[in-house]
Write a protein that holds these residues in place. Structure first.
Motif, PDB file in Angstrom:
ATOM      1  N   ARG A   1       0.680  -1.169   0.056  1.00 23.83           N
ATOM      2  CA  ARG A   1      -0.112   0.172  -0.014  1.00 23.83           C
ATOM      3  C   ARG A   1       0.767   1.430   0.071  1.00 23.83           C
ATOM      4  NH1 ARG A   1      -3.725  -0.832   4.951  1.00 23.83           N
ATOM      5  NH2 ARG A   1      -1.725  -1.237   5.950  1.00 23.83           N
ATOM      6  N   ALA A   2       0.361   2.370  -0.383  1.00 22.59           N
ATOM      7  CA  ALA A   2       0.857   3.578  -0.591  1.00 22.59           C
ATOM      8  C   ALA A   2       0.027   4.748  -0.549  1.00 22.59           C
ATOM      9  CB  ALA A   2       1.756   3.532  -1.903  1.00 22.59           C
ATOM     10  N   GLN A   3       0.572   5.908  -0.342  1.00 22.46           N
ATOM     11  CA  GLN A   3      -0.372   7.103  -0.626  1.00 22.46           C
ATOM     12  C   GLN A   3       0.261   8.129  -1.375  1.00 22.46           C
ATOM     13  OE1 GLN A   3       0.027   7.396   3.964  1.00 22.46           O
ATOM     14  NE2 GLN A   3      -2.182   7.909   3.915  1.00 22.46           N
ATOM     15  N   ILE A   4      -0.405   8.839  -2.060  1.00 22.39           N
ATOM     16  CA  ILE A   4       0.108   9.847  -2.926  1.00 22.39           C
ATOM     17  C   ILE A   4      -0.509  11.446  -2.211  1.00 22.39           C
ATOM     18  CG2 ILE A   4       0.043  11.019  -5.041  1.00 22.39           C
ATOM     19  CD1 ILE A   4      -0.588   8.180  -6.275  1.00 22.39           C
ATOM     20  N   ALA A   5       0.217  12.120  -1.575  1.00 24.31           N
ATOM     21  CA  ALA A   5       0.191  13.343  -1.222  1.00 24.31           C
ATOM     22  C   ALA A   5       0.174  14.637  -2.184  1.00 24.31           C
ATOM     23  CB  ALA A   5       1.035  13.638  -0.060  1.00 24.31           C
ATOM     24  N   ILE A   6      -1.008  15.239  -2.302  1.00 25.33           N
ATOM     25  CA  ILE A   6      -0.896  16.209  -3.221  1.00 25.33           C
ATOM     26  C   ILE A   6      -1.421  17.689  -2.460  1.00 25.33           C
ATOM     27  CG2 ILE A   6      -1.750  17.176  -5.493  1.00 25.33           C
ATOM     28  CD1 ILE A   6      -2.229  14.109  -6.225  1.00 25.33           C
ATOM     29  N   GLN A   7      -0.392  18.819  -2.515  1.00 29.17           N
ATOM     30  CA  GLN A   7      -0.707  19.886  -1.969  1.00 29.17           C
ATOM     31  C   GLN A   7      -1.918  20.496  -2.682  1.00 29.17           C
ATOM     32  OE1 GLN A   7       2.456  22.451  -1.215  1.00 29.17           O
ATOM     33  NE2 GLN A   7       1.382  23.377   0.611  1.00 29.17           N
ATOM     34  N   THR A   8      -3.080  20.946  -1.847  1.00 26.41           N
ATOM     35  CA  THR A   8      -4.219  21.667  -2.445  1.00 26.41           C
ATOM     36  C   THR A   8      -4.335  22.916  -1.958  1.00 26.41           C
ATOM     37  OG1 THR A   8      -5.601  20.430  -0.760  1.00 26.41           O
ATOM     38  CG2 THR A   8      -5.348  19.384  -3.069  1.00 26.41           C
ATOM     39  N   GLY A   9      -3.616  23.166  -1.000  1.00 27.12           N
ATOM     40  CA  GLY A   9      -3.624  24.687  -0.231  1.00 27.12           C
ATOM     41  C   GLY A   9      -2.491  24.769   0.637  1.00 27.12           C
TER      42      GLY A   9
ATOM     43  N   GLU B   1      -1.963  24.856   3.856  1.00 27.97           N
ATOM     44  CA  GLU B   1      -1.557  23.652   4.880  1.00 27.97           C
ATOM     45  C   GLU B   1      -2.490  22.745   4.651  1.00 27.97           C
ATOM     46  OE1 GLU B   1      -0.988  24.812   8.801  1.00 27.97           O
ATOM     47  OE2 GLU B   1      -0.043  26.837   8.229  1.00 27.97           O
ATOM     48  N   GLU B   2      -2.699  22.205   3.410  1.00 25.59           N
ATOM     49  CA  GLU B   2      -3.899  21.335   3.054  1.00 25.59           C
ATOM     50  C   GLU B   2      -3.260  20.353   2.067  1.00 25.59           C
ATOM     51  OE1 GLU B   2      -8.004  22.155   2.574  1.00 25.59           O
ATOM     52  OE2 GLU B   2      -7.675  21.820   0.532  1.00 25.59           O
ATOM     53  N   TRP B   3      -3.138  18.908   2.515  1.00 23.42           N
ATOM     54  CA  TRP B   3      -2.733  17.915   1.525  1.00 23.42           C
ATOM     55  C   TRP B   3      -3.564  16.912   1.269  1.00 23.42           C
ATOM     56  CZ3 TRP B   3       2.315  17.625  -0.430  1.00 23.42           C
ATOM     57  CH2 TRP B   3       3.342  18.842  -0.392  1.00 23.42           C
TER      58      TRP B   3
ATOM     59  N   PRO C   1     -17.454   2.628  -5.986  1.00 23.27           N
ATOM     60  CA  PRO C   1     -17.168   3.972  -5.775  1.00 23.27           C
ATOM     61  C   PRO C   1     -16.117   4.103  -5.045  1.00 23.27           C
ATOM     62  CG  PRO C   1     -18.988   3.287  -4.425  1.00 23.27           C
ATOM     63  CD  PRO C   1     -18.702   2.119  -5.071  1.00 23.27           C
ATOM     64  N   PRO C   2     -15.168   5.471  -5.345  1.00 29.47           N
ATOM     65  CA  PRO C   2     -13.937   5.494  -4.383  1.00 29.47           C
ATOM     66  C   PRO C   2     -14.399   6.464  -3.206  1.00 29.47           C
ATOM     67  CG  PRO C   2     -14.591   7.420  -6.267  1.00 29.47           C
ATOM     68  CD  PRO C   2     -15.494   6.248  -6.236  1.00 29.47           C
ATOM     69  N   ARG C   3     -13.752   6.433  -2.315  1.00 23.11           N
ATOM     70  CA  ARG C   3     -13.806   7.131  -0.981  1.00 23.11           C
ATOM     71  C   ARG C   3     -12.729   8.636  -1.171  1.00 23.11           C
ATOM     72  NH1 ARG C   3     -11.244   3.250   3.597  1.00 23.11           N
ATOM     73  NH2 ARG C   3      -9.976   2.473   1.598  1.00 23.11           N
ATOM     74  N   ALA C   4     -13.217   9.512  -1.003  1.00 21.02           N
ATOM     75  CA  ALA C   4     -12.533  10.766  -0.690  1.00 21.02           C
ATOM     76  C   ALA C   4     -11.200  10.777  -0.180  1.00 21.02           C
ATOM     77  CB  ALA C   4     -13.314  11.884  -0.297  1.00 21.02           C
ATOM     78  N   PRO C   5     -10.237  11.444  -0.931  1.00 23.46           N
ATOM     79  CA  PRO C   5      -9.033  11.556  -0.257  1.00 23.46           C
ATOM     80  C   PRO C   5      -9.021  12.112   1.245  1.00 23.46           C
ATOM     81  CG  PRO C   5      -8.852  12.427  -2.411  1.00 23.46           C
ATOM     82  CD  PRO C   5     -10.357  12.078  -2.047  1.00 23.46           C
ATOM     83  N   LEU C   6      -8.039  11.782   2.253  1.00 23.72           N
ATOM     84  CA  LEU C   6      -8.097  12.072   3.340  1.00 23.72           C
ATOM     85  C   LEU C   6      -7.257  13.423   3.264  1.00 23.72           C
ATOM     86  CD1 LEU C   6      -8.130  11.858   6.419  1.00 23.72           C
ATOM     87  CD2 LEU C   6      -6.061  10.470   6.329  1.00 23.72           C
ATOM     88  N   VAL C   7      -7.811  14.551   4.013  1.00 22.70           N
ATOM     89  CA  VAL C   7      -6.944  16.103   3.753  1.00 22.70           C
ATOM     90  C   VAL C   7      -6.390  16.225   5.218  1.00 22.70           C
ATOM     91  CG1 VAL C   7      -7.243  18.246   3.472  1.00 22.70           C
ATOM     92  CG2 VAL C   7      -8.541  16.761   2.115  1.00 22.70           C
ATOM     93  N   LEU C   8      -4.971  16.150   5.099  1.00 21.35           N
ATOM     94  CA  LEU C   8      -4.221  16.678   6.551  1.00 21.35           C
ATOM     95  C   LEU C   8      -3.396  17.949   6.156  1.00 21.35           C
ATOM     96  CD1 LEU C   8      -2.937  12.980   6.982  1.00 21.35           C
ATOM     97  CD2 LEU C   8      -4.509  14.250   8.249  1.00 21.35           C
ATOM     98  N   PRO C   9      -2.811  18.308   7.211  1.00 24.01           N
ATOM     99  CA  PRO C   9      -1.977  19.875   7.012  1.00 24.01           C
ATOM    100  C   PRO C   9      -0.514  19.534   6.517  1.00 24.01           C
ATOM    101  CG  PRO C   9      -2.329  18.936   9.327  1.00 24.01           C
ATOM    102  CD  PRO C   9      -3.037  18.215   8.621  1.00 24.01           C
ATOM    103  N   ARG C  10      -0.221  18.249   6.497  1.00 25.00           N
ATOM    104  CA  ARG C  10       1.018  18.056   5.944  1.00 25.00           C
ATOM    105  C   ARG C  10       1.156  16.537   5.168  1.00 25.00           C
ATOM    106  NH1 ARG C  10       1.030  17.636  11.391  1.00 25.00           N
ATOM    107  NH2 ARG C  10       2.330  15.584  11.978  1.00 25.00           N
ATOM    108  N   PRO C  11       2.186  16.380   4.325  1.00 29.18           N
ATOM    109  CA  PRO C  11       2.166  14.942   3.685  1.00 29.18           C
ATOM    110  C   PRO C  11       2.575  13.814   5.246  1.00 29.18           C
ATOM    111  CG  PRO C  11       3.691  16.484   2.663  1.00 29.18           C
ATOM    112  CD  PRO C  11       3.119  17.250   3.889  1.00 29.18           C
TER     113      PRO C  11
END
Length: 93
Positions: free
Chosen positions: A4-12, A14-16, A61-71
């Motif tokens: 398993r892996a995660q891909i963190a993408i900055q959207t704001g 302090e929002e990933w 259906p997909p689950r929404a990405p988890l949004v966190l303040p940093r990777p």
């Protein structure tokens, strides 16, 4: 067994958004496979079974990405978009 892996993408500032990847998350596979995809492609996929250079095999259906303040790496591997390319990120826990 899945890697398993995660891909963190900055959207704001302090929002990933953290997109889940279920199979083949090791750097040997993922860095080559991710080369074909933009951060926008990954965000649109939302939750991924497997990434390849040819396709994103997504949950339906997909689950929404988890949004966190940093990777943040919760398990397996963590990838981020950095300076116009995908990179694996070592996060000290």
């Amino acid at each position: 067994m899945s890697t398993r892996a995660q891909i963190a993408i900055q959207t704001g500032p302090e929002e990933w958004a953290h997109v889940y990847v279920h199979y083949d998350g090791s750097p040997e596979h993922m860095l080559t496979a991710l080369h074909a995809w933009t951060p926008e492609d990954i965000l649109a996929a939302r939750e991924i079974r497997q990434v390849s250079a040819e396709a994103l095999d997504c949950f339906d259906p997909p689950r929404a990405p988890l949004v966190l303040p940093r990777p943040t790496r919760a398990f397996g591997y963590l990838y981020v978009w950095h300076d116009g390319a995908w990179a694996d990120l070592e996060v000290k826990q």
